[in-house]
Scaffold this active site. Structure first.
Site, mmCIF file in Angstrom:
data_model
loop_
_atom_site.group_PDB
_atom_site.id
_atom_site.type_symbol
_atom_site.label_atom_id
_atom_site.label_comp_id
_atom_site.label_asym_id
_atom_site.label_seq_id
_atom_site.Cartn_x
_atom_site.Cartn_y
_atom_site.Cartn_z
ATOM 1 N N SER A 54 150.831 65.883 -34.114
ATOM 2 C CA SER A 54 151.171 65.284 -32.673
ATOM 3 C C SER A 54 150.666 63.847 -32.474
ATOM 4 C CB SER A 54 150.739 66.361 -31.532
ATOM 5 O OG SER A 54 151.438 66.134 -30.425
ATOM 6 N N GLY A 108 158.179 65.810 -27.979
ATOM 7 C CA GLY A 108 157.774 66.310 -26.320
ATOM 8 C C GLY A 108 157.041 64.856 -25.875
ATOM 9 N N TYR A 112 140.111 66.233 -26.129
ATOM 10 C CA TYR A 112 140.512 65.699 -27.396
ATOM 11 C C TYR A 112 139.649 64.320 -27.310
ATOM 12 C CZ TYR A 112 144.488 68.473 -26.716
ATOM 13 O OH TYR A 112 145.244 69.640 -26.468
ATOM 14 N N CYS A 170 132.102 69.210 -11.510
ATOM 15 C CA CYS A 170 130.930 69.339 -11.831
ATOM 16 C C CYS A 170 130.731 69.312 -13.323
ATOM 17 C CB CYS A 170 130.192 70.602 -11.238
ATOM 18 S SG CYS A 170 130.515 70.211 -9.343
ATOM 19 N N TYR A 181 151.401 66.727 -21.587
ATOM 20 C CA TYR A 181 150.119 67.516 -21.588
ATOM 21 C C TYR A 181 149.090 67.000 -20.611
ATOM 22 C CZ TYR A 181 152.573 68.079 -26.230
ATOM 23 O OH TYR A 181 153.585 68.375 -27.013
HETATM 24 N N1 LLP Z 1 157.257 71.326 -32.153
HETATM 25 C C1 LLP Z 1 156.175 72.111 -32.413
HETATM 26 C C2 LLP Z 1 156.329 73.309 -33.405
HETATM 27 C C3 LLP Z 1 154.781 71.836 -31.796
HETATM 28 O O1 LLP Z 1 153.951 72.622 -31.844
HETATM 29 C C4 LLP Z 1 154.784 70.653 -30.816
HETATM 30 C C5 LLP Z 1 153.605 70.407 -30.408
HETATM 31 C C6 LLP Z 1 155.662 69.846 -30.811
HETATM 32 C C7 LLP Z 1 157.355 70.211 -31.363
HETATM 33 C C8 LLP Z 1 155.868 68.617 -29.784
HETATM 34 O O2 LLP Z 1 155.025 67.699 -30.348
HETATM 35 P P1 LLP Z 1 154.863 66.120 -29.487
HETATM 36 O O3 LLP Z 1 156.148 65.636 -29.718
HETATM 37 O O4 LLP Z 1 154.754 66.512 -28.339
HETATM 38 O O5 LLP Z 1 153.699 65.676 -30.241
HETATM 39 N N2 LLP Z 1 147.946 69.324 -26.157
HETATM 40 C C9 LLP Z 1 147.904 68.322 -27.190
HETATM 41 C C10 LLP Z 1 149.124 68.268 -28.258
HETATM 42 C C11 LLP Z 1 149.505 69.723 -28.536
HETATM 43 C C12 LLP Z 1 150.730 69.606 -29.360
HETATM 44 C C13 LLP Z 1 151.352 71.037 -29.691
HETATM 45 N N3 LLP Z 1 152.369 71.080 -30.544
HETATM 46 C C14 LLP Z 1 147.675 66.884 -26.919
HETATM 47 O O6 LLP Z 1 147.519 66.960 -25.530
HETATM 48 O O7 LLP Z 1 147.893 65.958 -27.462
#
Ligand code: LLP
Length: 461
Positions: A234, A314, A359, A386, A416
């Site tokens: 990502s 996403g 992160y 806190c 996110y």
């Molecule tokens: N497809 C799959 C199978 C995934 O696991 C993910 C993200 C996406 C698509 C979408 O990825 P994007 O286009 O949003 O980068 N919480 C973390 C990111 C975790 C991503 C998990 N999988 C953050 O805040 O950076």
């Protein structure tokens, strides 16, 4: 003002600490003549007055435009190479019924990663055939529901899941379309990618095990094999990792064609966005062009038809659309090695955006309620939890006269942020307010104190 030595090396002193760099802010964010931040015709102070702070403000037209642009770019580029593309919005970044409607109206499908996300998409009235279900440990109940409602694709993540999905499909008398997630050994993060024989992580099955797994899928009359899936990471800025993953999957894809149909190839999501003015992600047109060239080139080399390519963005759909507004409370000038770091504390924190703490993610900030010509000062924006790691912006420059009562805006919080929000320290999750053409409306309400107490069985109800 010269650089504060406490600032990270990537952060330059801005010429104007009131400026809103276009790459970081949502399309319809600008300053009014009086200097206030306004998003889609609604001023930050009006939003704060009506809905309180913290509040997530989503620029609806921005989210829709990004969704549409991704779809149009991929449609165009894959048509150019004689194929087609399918875009799934990865709902894990942020999903509500309203957002599910926006993205499906813009022609996207939705990737859901749990029964809960699936329930939100279904509650929005999304055609189940437009959903893809992911997860490395889907429960039998999740699989059963997905099959029974007619989810368009289930991404099988392990060999054991083949039998679980097949059993559910037989129970419901359906032929369930499935993909197979491959652990390609390619992992990419912002500026680099790693390619190993096999990545040390929980998702997917190794390339070498895939032919046998696909044979098992094909042996079930209740399963329809759509193709392979890979997601390499990502917040990715380059296309090299995708190219390497595609290359690895392609060899397998071609081999599988000998045993039957493989109509699609899913290359996952992960396109990066700008969180600060130094981030320079690839434009989506360029990403789509490179993807089409990579896939068409690979197909030509192997002498196979260009598959339909599915992607699952996403962050790049929803991330830039949203700005979080906070109210500044306490400010402390903290001396570190003879230099001052100004700690600006706001009324939210790691409960509404855990990414900086979790992160080390960088964000930027601006005063939203006014402009100031005071010199720029290095600040760290902290939350009210806190915990000393409760940071929202590790480093940025703000006008030095930032003061209690100012509204502070942090852009690019749409992905996110709310999705990973918590009730740490019993802070209620903030509302999500959509703004469009001068109108603001709540699309997810904020949590109240009674919401917070409502599941505590010791409270008289
Ligand atoms: N497809 C799959 C199978 C995934 O696991 C993910 C993200 C996406 C698509 C979408 O990825 P994007 O286009 O949003 O980068 N919480 C973390 C990111 C975790 C991503 C998990 N999988 C953050 O805040 O950076």
């Amino acid at each position: 003002m010269s650089t504060n030595p406490l600032a990270p090396s990537w952060l330059a002193v801005p010429e104007d600490a009131n400026a809103l760099p276009a790459a970081v802010w949502s399309l319809n964010a600008h300053r009014t003549a009086s200097g206030e931040l306004e998003i889609a015709g609604v001023s930050a102070t009006a939003v704060a007055a009506e809905f309180g702070t913290p509040v997530y403000v989503v620029d609806e037209a921005d989210a829709r435009a990004r969704a549409r642009r991704i779809r149009e770019s991929f449609d165009r580029e894959f048509a150019r190479v004689g194929s087609a593309a399918k875009v799934y919005y990865a709902g894990k970044a942020f999903l509500s019924t309203e957002v599910a409607r926006w993205v499906t109206q813009e022609g996207l499908n939705i990737d859901v990663a749990s029964g809960g996300e699936m329930a939100v998409a279904l509650a929005a009235g999304v055609d189940p055939a437009r959903l893809g279900l992911h997860g490395n440990n889907k429960s039998l109940a999740e699989l059963d529901r997905a099959v029974s409602v007619g989810v368009g694709a289930i991404v099988i993540d392990s060999v054991v899941e083949i039998e679980r999905v097949a059993a559910a499909a037989e129970r419901h008398g359906r032929v369930q379309p499935v993909r197979l997630r491959i652990n390609s050994g390619v992992h990419a993060s912002t500026h680099e990618y790693l390619a190993t024989a096999r990545e040390d992580q929980k998702f997917g099955i190794p390339l070498a095990d895939a032919p046998a797994a696909v044979a098992r899928i094909r042996a079930h009359e209740s399963l329809g094999f759509l193709g392979l899936h890979s997601h390499i990471g990502s917040q990715i800025f380059e296309s090299d990792g995708f190219a390497e993953a595609a290359r690895r999957l392609f060899a397998l894809h071609a081999e599988l064609l000998e045993g039957g149909d493989v109509p699609e190839l899913n290359l996952g999501g992960g396109f990066g966005i700008a969180y600060t003015s130094v981030d320079d992600p690839l434009d989506i047109d360029e990403i789509a062009r490179r993807f089409a060239d990579i896939v068409a080139g690979g197909a030509a080399e192997l002498g196979i038809p260009v598959p339909v390519v599915a992607i699952e963005p996403g962050r790049s759909v929803i991330g830039p659309s949203t700005t979080t507004l906070y109210t500044v409370g306490t400010i402390k000038d903290v001396e570190v090695d003879g230099h001052i770091r100004k700690y600006v504390s706001v009324d939210g924190g790691m409960s509404d955006n855990i990414r900086p703490s979790l992160y080390g993610a960088n964000y930027s900030a601006r005063i939203a309620s006014r402009v100031s010509d005071a010199p720029a000062a290095l600040v760290r924006v902290a939350g009210k939890h806190c915990e000393s790691g409760d940071i929202l912006v590790h480093a940025d420059y703000l006008p030095a006269d930032v003061e209690a009562g100012d509204l502070l805006a942090i852009p690019a919080t749409g992905a996110y942020g709310w999705a990973m929000a918590s009730n740490y320290n019993y802070l209620g999750r903030p509302p999500v307010v959509a703004v469009r053409d001068g109108v603001a409306r709540v699309i997810v309400r904020g949590e109240t104190e009674s919401d917070l107490l409502s599941r505590d069985m010791g409270v008289a109800q």
